[in-house]
Design an enzyme around this catalytic site. Structure first.
Site, PDB file in Angstrom:
ATOM      1  N   HIS A 176      37.375  33.030  36.317  1.00 34.68           N
ATOM      2  CA  HIS A 176      35.997  33.079  36.365  1.00 34.68           C
ATOM      3  C   HIS A 176      35.083  32.661  35.292  1.00 34.68           C
ATOM      4  O   HIS A 176      34.099  33.278  35.088  1.00 34.68           O
ATOM      5  CB  HIS A 176      35.760  34.416  37.035  1.00 34.68           C
ATOM      6  CG  HIS A 176      36.036  34.986  38.321  1.00 34.68           C
ATOM      7  ND1 HIS A 176      36.013  36.114  38.859  1.00 34.68           N
ATOM      8  CD2 HIS A 176      36.661  33.902  39.417  1.00 34.68           C
ATOM      9  CE1 HIS A 176      36.673  35.962  40.262  1.00 34.68           C
ATOM     10  NE2 HIS A 176      36.804  34.768  40.582  1.00 34.68           N
ATOM     11  N   GLY A 187      43.267  47.046  38.201  1.00 38.47           N
ATOM     12  CA  GLY A 187      41.917  47.122  38.250  1.00 38.47           C
ATOM     13  C   GLY A 187      41.122  46.087  39.054  1.00 38.47           C
ATOM     14  O   GLY A 187      39.866  45.693  38.526  1.00 38.47           O
ATOM     15  N   THR A 188      41.468  45.822  40.366  1.00 34.81           N
ATOM     16  CA  THR A 188      40.764  44.758  41.055  1.00 34.81           C
ATOM     17  C   THR A 188      40.534  45.360  42.467  1.00 34.81           C
ATOM     18  O   THR A 188      41.600  45.832  42.980  1.00 34.81           O
ATOM     19  CB  THR A 188      41.318  43.406  40.999  1.00 34.81           C
ATOM     20  OG1 THR A 188      40.350  42.572  41.764  1.00 34.81           O
ATOM     21  CG2 THR A 188      42.608  43.252  41.555  1.00 34.81           C
ATOM     22  N   ASN A 242      38.361  38.738  34.785  1.00 33.27           N
ATOM     23  CA  ASN A 242      37.206  39.158  33.697  1.00 33.27           C
ATOM     24  C   ASN A 242      36.778  37.936  33.180  1.00 33.27           C
ATOM     25  O   ASN A 242      37.359  36.869  32.562  1.00 33.27           O
ATOM     26  CB  ASN A 242      37.830  40.130  32.900  1.00 33.27           C
ATOM     27  CG  ASN A 242      38.307  41.248  34.140  1.00 33.27           C
ATOM     28  OD1 ASN A 242      37.767  41.468  34.937  1.00 33.27           O
ATOM     29  ND2 ASN A 242      38.966  42.207  33.246  1.00 33.27           N
TER      30      ASN A 242
HETATM   31  P1  OAD Z   1      35.514  45.241  41.218  1.00 35.38           P
HETATM   32  O1  OAD Z   1      34.414  46.096  40.792  1.00 35.38           O
HETATM   33  O2  OAD Z   1      35.412  44.715  42.586  1.00 35.38           O
HETATM   34  O3  OAD Z   1      36.618  46.253  41.464  1.00 35.38           O
HETATM   35  C1  OAD Z   1      37.192  47.103  40.324  1.00 35.38           C
HETATM   36  C2  OAD Z   1      38.255  47.767  40.484  1.00 35.38           C
HETATM   37  O4  OAD Z   1      38.763  48.484  39.317  1.00 35.38           O
HETATM   38  C3  OAD Z   1      38.149  48.949  41.842  1.00 35.38           C
HETATM   39  O5  OAD Z   1      39.543  48.694  42.528  1.00 35.38           O
HETATM   40  C4  OAD Z   1      38.070  50.248  41.000  1.00 35.38           C
HETATM   41  O6  OAD Z   1      38.900  51.239  41.689  1.00 35.38           O
HETATM   42  C5  OAD Z   1      39.163  49.876  39.585  1.00 35.38           C
HETATM   43  N1  OAD Z   1      39.007  50.627  38.623  1.00 35.38           N
HETATM   44  C6  OAD Z   1      37.991  51.309  38.403  1.00 35.38           C
HETATM   45  N2  OAD Z   1      38.173  52.000  37.187  1.00 35.38           N
HETATM   46  C7  OAD Z   1      39.304  51.730  36.825  1.00 35.38           C
HETATM   47  C8  OAD Z   1      40.231  51.826  35.692  1.00 35.38           C
HETATM   48  N3  OAD Z   1      39.794  52.662  34.582  1.00 35.38           N
HETATM   49  N4  OAD Z   1      41.596  51.319  35.580  1.00 35.38           N
HETATM   50  C9  OAD Z   1      42.077  50.568  36.568  1.00 35.38           C
HETATM   51  N5  OAD Z   1      41.269  50.144  37.609  1.00 35.38           N
HETATM   52  C10 OAD Z   1      39.887  50.770  37.721  1.00 35.38           C
HETATM   53  O7  OAD Z   1      36.081  44.247  40.230  1.00 35.38           O
HETATM   54  P2  OAD Z   1      36.910  42.966  40.460  1.00 35.38           P
HETATM   55  O8  OAD Z   1      37.955  43.126  41.621  1.00 35.38           O
HETATM   56  O9  OAD Z   1      37.267  42.380  39.093  1.00 35.38           O
HETATM   57  O10 OAD Z   1      33.401  37.780  40.138  1.00 35.38           O
HETATM   58  O11 OAD Z   1      35.866  41.844  41.074  1.00 35.38           O
HETATM   59  C11 OAD Z   1      36.184  40.646  41.416  1.00 35.38           C
HETATM   60  C12 OAD Z   1      35.046  39.732  41.209  1.00 35.38           C
HETATM   61  O12 OAD Z   1      34.047  40.267  41.710  1.00 35.38           O
HETATM   62  C13 OAD Z   1      34.760  39.672  39.668  1.00 35.38           C
HETATM   63  O13 OAD Z   1      35.489  38.854  38.781  1.00 35.38           O
HETATM   64  C14 OAD Z   1      33.270  39.242  39.661  1.00 35.38           C
HETATM   65  C15 OAD Z   1      32.686  39.838  40.846  1.00 35.38           C
HETATM   66  O14 OAD Z   1      31.695  39.607  41.478  1.00 35.38           O
HETATM   67  C16 OAD Z   1      32.675  36.837  39.438  1.00 35.38           C
HETATM   68  O15 OAD Z   1      31.718  37.187  38.655  1.00 35.38           O
HETATM   69  C17 OAD Z   1      32.713  35.385  40.025  1.00 35.38           C
END
Ligand code: OAD
Length: 247
Positions: free
Chosen positions: A117, A188-189, A100
């Protein structure tokens, strides 16, 4: 049952690694990237907004969009999930690695957070004129984008864009944490973005047990030893309570 098993694993660990993604900040009002309904990439095209090419083609559009996102992050406050991770680090040796670009972990009291990031609140020179990152604190706020006060190149947010390398020190610190950890919490990823998504694989290969906190399935779910289904703002405080119940 799985909460108790997760608490048992954590209690037995010498070193814990945590990897967080956008989901941990969702309950603070910061949108995720890939949630189908309200994820950022369901509304915007990353290739138009989050690549070096996009910035070269249209620096104003990219700067303005990041100003908009900075506004969302600026008003956000940590949720119980951020606080629970800070509490966990007070009890156990713990490395917190995040994808994040907000500072909600720090606001909740976590220290030494490894940011893979970057940090959206920071601004740097796009020409890296004094080294990378050339962070700039004072600039013409009315310009879109403002020029670097050292060299005149456009300023940009200090975040990692698609097609860019991650900050080497952060990546190396994260990899070391994963190699040392006996337990890794993945929170949460979606596990879709490399190289961050490789970190749980690395931890597992070095013997760590994986606990995932996510309301949905992710690319990392099949690797996990324990899956805690639900929002991290609810599940992580419950995990602390489960640890308390036994302590
Ligand atoms: P994503 O948007 O890809 O994934 C978010 C995850 O959080 C999903 O698996 C959801 O199911 C989960 N989620 C949703 N609500 C939640 C909650 N209340 N508690 C826990 N989990 C929950 O986000 P990231 O995996 O962080 O990169 O994305 C990775 C990267 O892709 C980011 O850092 C960004 C993006 O492009 C850059 O900006 C370089």
């Amino acid at each position: 049952m799985s909460l108790q098993s997760a608490a048992d694993l954590i209690r037995s660990a010498s070193v814990i690694a945590v990897l967080t993604g956008a989901g941990v900040s969702k309950e603070s009002g910061v949108p995720t990237f890939r949630d189908a309904m309200d994820g950022i990439w369901s509304q915007y095209d990353p290739l138009e907004l989050a690549t070096p090419d996009a910035f070269r083609r249209n620096p104003q559009r990219v700067w303005d969009w990041y100003q908009f996102r900075r506004g969302l992050v600026r008003v956000a406050r940590p949720n119980p999930g951020h606080y629970a991770l800070a509490e966990l680090a007070r009890r156990y040796p713990l490395y917190l690695v995040t994808q994040n670009v907000d500072d909600l972990h720090e606001q909740a009291g976590s220290i030494g957070v490894i940011h893979l990031h970057g940090n959206i609140a920071q601004t740097k020179c796009s020409a890296h004129c004094q080294g990378d990152p050339t962070l700039v604190e004072t600039y013409d706020e009315a310009a879109s984008p403002p020029p670097c006060p050292h060299c005149g190149a456009w300023l940009r947010p200090n975040v990692v864009w698609f097609h860019e390398a991650l900050p080497a020190e952060a990546l190396s610190a994260a990899a070391q944490a994963c190699q040392k950890a006996d337990v890794m919490l993945v929170v949460g990823t979606s596990g879709l973005v490399m190289p961050a998504a490789q970190l749980p694989v690395l931890a597992k290969r070095h013997g760590a047990r994986l606990i995932e906190v996510n309301p949905d399935e992710s690319a990392i779910t099949p690797l996990c030893d324990i899956k805690l289904d639900g929002p991290s703002g609810r599940i992580l405080p419950q995990l602390i309570e489960a640890l308390d119940a036994h302590d």
